[in-house]
Design a protein around this motif. Sequence first.
Motif, PDB file in Angstrom:
ATOM      1  N   LYS A   1       3.066  -0.338  -2.013  1.00 49.56           N
ATOM      2  CA  LYS A   1       1.694  -1.337  -1.967  1.00 49.56           C
ATOM      3  C   LYS A   1       2.290  -2.530  -3.013  1.00 49.56           C
ATOM      4  CE  LYS A   1      -1.948   0.683  -2.432  1.00 49.56           C
ATOM      5  NZ  LYS A   1      -3.195   1.439  -3.069  1.00 49.56           N
ATOM      6  N   ALA A   2       2.891  -1.890  -4.264  1.00 48.51           N
ATOM      7  CA  ALA A   2       3.464  -2.942  -5.194  1.00 48.51           C
ATOM      8  C   ALA A   2       4.485  -3.891  -4.607  1.00 48.51           C
ATOM      9  CB  ALA A   2       3.966  -2.281  -6.386  1.00 48.51           C
ATOM     10  N   LEU A   3       5.503  -3.537  -3.876  1.00 45.99           N
ATOM     11  CA  LEU A   3       6.281  -4.188  -3.236  1.00 45.99           C
ATOM     12  C   LEU A   3       5.782  -5.301  -2.357  1.00 45.99           C
ATOM     13  CD1 LEU A   3       9.370  -1.995  -2.820  1.00 45.99           C
ATOM     14  CD2 LEU A   3       9.334  -3.846  -4.409  1.00 45.99           C
ATOM     15  N   LEU A   4       4.951  -4.901  -1.293  1.00 45.40           N
ATOM     16  CA  LEU A   4       4.364  -5.845  -0.369  1.00 45.40           C
ATOM     17  C   LEU A   4       3.358  -6.743  -1.216  1.00 45.40           C
ATOM     18  CD1 LEU A   4       3.149  -3.164   2.307  1.00 45.40           C
ATOM     19  CD2 LEU A   4       5.286  -4.955   2.375  1.00 45.40           C
ATOM     20  N   ARG A   5       2.737  -6.470  -2.211  1.00 42.97           N
ATOM     21  CA  ARG A   5       1.931  -7.381  -3.050  1.00 42.97           C
ATOM     22  C   ARG A   5       2.561  -8.398  -3.653  1.00 42.97           C
ATOM     23  NH1 ARG A   5      -3.339  -6.409  -6.056  1.00 42.97           N
ATOM     24  NH2 ARG A   5      -3.597  -8.617  -6.858  1.00 42.97           N
ATOM     25  N   VAL A   6       3.937  -8.086  -3.988  1.00 43.26           N
ATOM     26  CA  VAL A   6       4.833  -8.996  -5.016  1.00 43.26           C
ATOM     27  C   VAL A   6       5.726 -10.034  -3.737  1.00 43.26           C
ATOM     28  CG1 VAL A   6       4.768  -7.993  -7.094  1.00 43.26           C
ATOM     29  CG2 VAL A   6       6.617  -7.596  -5.422  1.00 43.26           C
ATOM     30  N   GLY A   7       5.250  -9.616  -2.669  1.00 46.28           N
ATOM     31  CA  GLY A   7       6.061 -10.600  -1.497  1.00 46.28           C
ATOM     32  C   GLY A   7       7.088 -10.104  -0.749  1.00 46.28           C
ATOM     33  N   TYR A   8       7.241  -8.857  -0.892  1.00 48.21           N
ATOM     34  CA  TYR A   8       8.490  -8.078   0.002  1.00 48.21           C
ATOM     35  C   TYR A   8       7.984  -7.814   1.370  1.00 48.21           C
ATOM     36  CZ  TYR A   8      11.908  -7.551  -3.985  1.00 48.21           C
ATOM     37  OH  TYR A   8      12.603  -7.786  -4.846  1.00 48.21           O
ATOM     38  N   THR A   9       8.715  -7.551   2.403  1.00 47.99           N
ATOM     39  CA  THR A   9       8.321  -7.216   3.632  1.00 47.99           C
ATOM     40  C   THR A   9       8.886  -5.908   3.850  1.00 47.99           C
ATOM     41  OG1 THR A   9      10.104  -8.462   4.666  1.00 47.99           O
ATOM     42  CG2 THR A   9       8.090  -9.582   4.502  1.00 47.99           C
ATOM     43  N   MET A  10       8.536  -5.048   4.714  1.00 46.56           N
ATOM     44  CA  MET A  10       9.000  -3.902   4.916  1.00 46.56           C
ATOM     45  C   MET A  10       9.647  -3.708   6.361  1.00 46.56           C
ATOM     46  SD  MET A  10       7.052  -0.188   4.521  1.00 46.56           S
ATOM     47  CE  MET A  10       6.002  -0.256   6.046  1.00 46.56           C
ATOM     48  N   ASP A  11      10.747  -3.168   6.444  1.00 49.09           N
ATOM     49  CA  ASP A  11      11.420  -2.774   7.779  1.00 49.09           C
ATOM     50  C   ASP A  11      11.229  -1.176   7.937  1.00 49.09           C
ATOM     51  OD1 ASP A  11      12.182  -5.489   7.992  1.00 49.09           O
ATOM     52  OD2 ASP A  11      14.114  -5.172   7.109  1.00 49.09           O
ATOM     53  N   GLN A  12      10.955  -1.071   8.991  1.00 47.96           N
ATOM     54  CA  GLN A  12      10.751   0.563   9.230  1.00 47.96           C
ATOM     55  C   GLN A  12      12.150   0.991   9.702  1.00 47.96           C
ATOM     56  OE1 GLN A  12       8.088   2.275   9.697  1.00 47.96           O
ATOM     57  NE2 GLN A  12       6.560   0.758   9.523  1.00 47.96           N
ATOM     58  N   PRO A  13      12.251   2.484   9.309  1.00 45.55           N
ATOM     59  CA  PRO A  13      13.408   3.070   9.364  1.00 45.55           C
ATOM     60  C   PRO A  13      13.796   3.146  10.932  1.00 45.55           C
ATOM     61  CG  PRO A  13      12.014   4.564   8.849  1.00 45.55           C
ATOM     62  CD  PRO A  13      11.095   3.095   8.648  1.00 45.55           C
ATOM     63  N   LYS A  14      14.950   3.294  11.213  1.00 44.68           N
ATOM     64  CA  LYS A  14      15.608   3.382  12.700  1.00 44.68           C
ATOM     65  C   LYS A  14      16.170   4.792  12.753  1.00 44.68           C
ATOM     66  CE  LYS A  14      16.265  -1.478  13.389  1.00 44.68           C
ATOM     67  NZ  LYS A  14      15.629  -1.978  12.217  1.00 44.68           N
ATOM     68  N   GLY A  15      16.218   5.206  14.123  1.00 44.96           N
ATOM     69  CA  GLY A  15      16.973   6.437  13.926  1.00 44.96           C
ATOM     70  C   GLY A  15      16.484   7.702  13.463  1.00 44.96           C
ATOM     71  N   GLY A  16      15.297   7.754  13.085  1.00 41.09           N
ATOM     72  CA  GLY A  16      14.935   8.894  12.341  1.00 41.09           C
ATOM     73  C   GLY A  16      15.021   9.016  10.823  1.00 41.09           C
ATOM     74  N   SER A  17      15.683   7.915  10.277  1.00 43.94           N
ATOM     75  CA  SER A  17      15.544   7.811   8.881  1.00 43.94           C
ATOM     76  C   SER A  17      14.322   7.846   8.007  1.00 43.94           C
ATOM     77  CB  SER A  17      16.304   6.717   8.515  1.00 43.94           C
ATOM     78  OG  SER A  17      16.627   6.529   7.204  1.00 43.94           O
ATOM     79  N   SER A  18      14.368   8.395   6.983  1.00 43.65           N
ATOM     80  CA  SER A  18      13.151   8.470   6.254  1.00 43.65           C
ATOM     81  C   SER A  18      13.254   7.348   4.986  1.00 43.65           C
ATOM     82  CB  SER A  18      12.996   9.755   5.331  1.00 43.65           C
ATOM     83  OG  SER A  18      14.225   9.923   4.558  1.00 43.65           O
ATOM     84  N   HIS A  19      14.468   6.462   5.081  1.00 42.89           N
ATOM     85  CA  HIS A  19      14.602   5.277   4.146  1.00 42.89           C
ATOM     86  C   HIS A  19      13.962   3.888   4.518  1.00 42.89           C
ATOM     87  CE1 HIS A  19      17.207   8.171   2.600  1.00 42.89           C
ATOM     88  NE2 HIS A  19      17.391   7.606   1.665  1.00 42.89           N
ATOM     89  N   TYR A  20      13.035   3.194   4.033  1.00 40.68           N
ATOM     90  CA  TYR A  20      12.437   2.083   4.391  1.00 40.68           C
ATOM     91  C   TYR A  20      13.143   1.082   3.474  1.00 40.68           C
ATOM     92  CZ  TYR A  20       8.769   4.691   6.530  1.00 40.68           C
ATOM     93  OH  TYR A  20       7.941   5.547   7.304  1.00 40.68           O
ATOM     94  N   THR A  21      13.502  -0.141   3.924  1.00 31.40           N
ATOM     95  CA  THR A  21      13.953  -1.363   3.388  1.00 31.40           C
ATOM     96  C   THR A  21      13.163  -2.395   3.075  1.00 31.40           C
ATOM     97  OG1 THR A  21      16.090  -0.555   4.145  1.00 31.40           O
ATOM     98  CG2 THR A  21      16.044  -2.848   3.272  1.00 31.40           C
ATOM     99  N   PHE A  22      12.886  -2.822   1.938  1.00 30.77           N
ATOM    100  CA  PHE A  22      12.091  -3.996   1.294  1.00 30.77           C
ATOM    101  C   PHE A  22      12.891  -5.100   1.204  1.00 30.77           C
ATOM    102  CE2 PHE A  22       9.806   0.008   0.642  1.00 30.77           C
ATOM    103  CZ  PHE A  22       8.802  -0.275   1.195  1.00 30.77           C
ATOM    104  N   ARG A  23      12.522  -6.421   2.039  1.00 36.85           N
ATOM    105  CA  ARG A  23      13.266  -7.561   1.556  1.00 36.85           C
ATOM    106  C   ARG A  23      12.330  -8.788   1.275  1.00 36.85           C
ATOM    107  NH1 ARG A  23      17.917  -6.300   4.382  1.00 36.85           N
ATOM    108  NH2 ARG A  23      17.876  -4.726   5.914  1.00 36.85           N
ATOM    109  N   LYS A  24      12.989  -9.561   0.515  1.00 37.79           N
ATOM    110  CA  LYS A  24      12.395 -10.603  -0.102  1.00 37.79           C
ATOM    111  C   LYS A  24      13.351 -11.821  -0.004  1.00 37.79           C
ATOM    112  CE  LYS A  24       9.364 -12.386  -3.775  1.00 37.79           C
ATOM    113  NZ  LYS A  24       8.913 -11.891  -5.181  1.00 37.79           N
ATOM    114  N   PRO A  25      12.952 -13.082   0.114  1.00 36.59           N
ATOM    115  CA  PRO A  25      13.949 -14.119   0.074  1.00 36.59           C
ATOM    116  C   PRO A  25      14.592 -14.501  -1.180  1.00 36.59           C
ATOM    117  CG  PRO A  25      12.219 -14.950   1.549  1.00 36.59           C
ATOM    118  CD  PRO A  25      11.740 -13.574   0.784  1.00 36.59           C
ATOM    119  N   LYS A  26      15.843 -14.699  -1.407  1.00 32.99           N
ATOM    120  CA  LYS A  26      16.413 -14.647  -2.782  1.00 32.99           C
ATOM    121  C   LYS A  26      16.444 -13.306  -3.679  1.00 32.99           C
ATOM    122  CE  LYS A  26      15.513 -19.688  -2.518  1.00 32.99           C
ATOM    123  NZ  LYS A  26      14.742 -20.740  -3.373  1.00 32.99           N
ATOM    124  N   CYS A  27      16.213 -12.248  -2.868  1.00 29.18           N
ATOM    125  CA  CYS A  27      16.279 -10.986  -3.874  1.00 29.18           C
ATOM    126  C   CYS A  27      17.245 -10.064  -3.158  1.00 29.18           C
ATOM    127  CB  CYS A  27      14.934 -10.265  -4.027  1.00 29.18           C
ATOM    128  SG  CYS A  27      13.688 -11.676  -5.003  1.00 29.18           S
TER     129      CYS A  27
END
Length: 84
Positions: A25-51
Amino acid sequence: MSQWEKLIRDILNKDKKLRFDDLKKALLRVGYTMDQPKGGSSHYTFRKPKCMPITIPKQQPMNRAYIELVAEAVNKYLEEENHG
């Protein structure tokens, strides 16, 4: 104090009771986007330009290292808000 302010306080204090959904919730609020895990992974990646991307596993309890990564991102956002 609003829910957002309480969440920020808990993150900056690195509260060990924080859950994945709180950090998400905090990362999305501060401008990050969330990528869903692929292949059954439980790890989510959050991305933001220049970060750097932040990868967080969906786990309980949340490891302190991941809380610190999010606290760093939130701190940077708050500094930009106050000086922008």
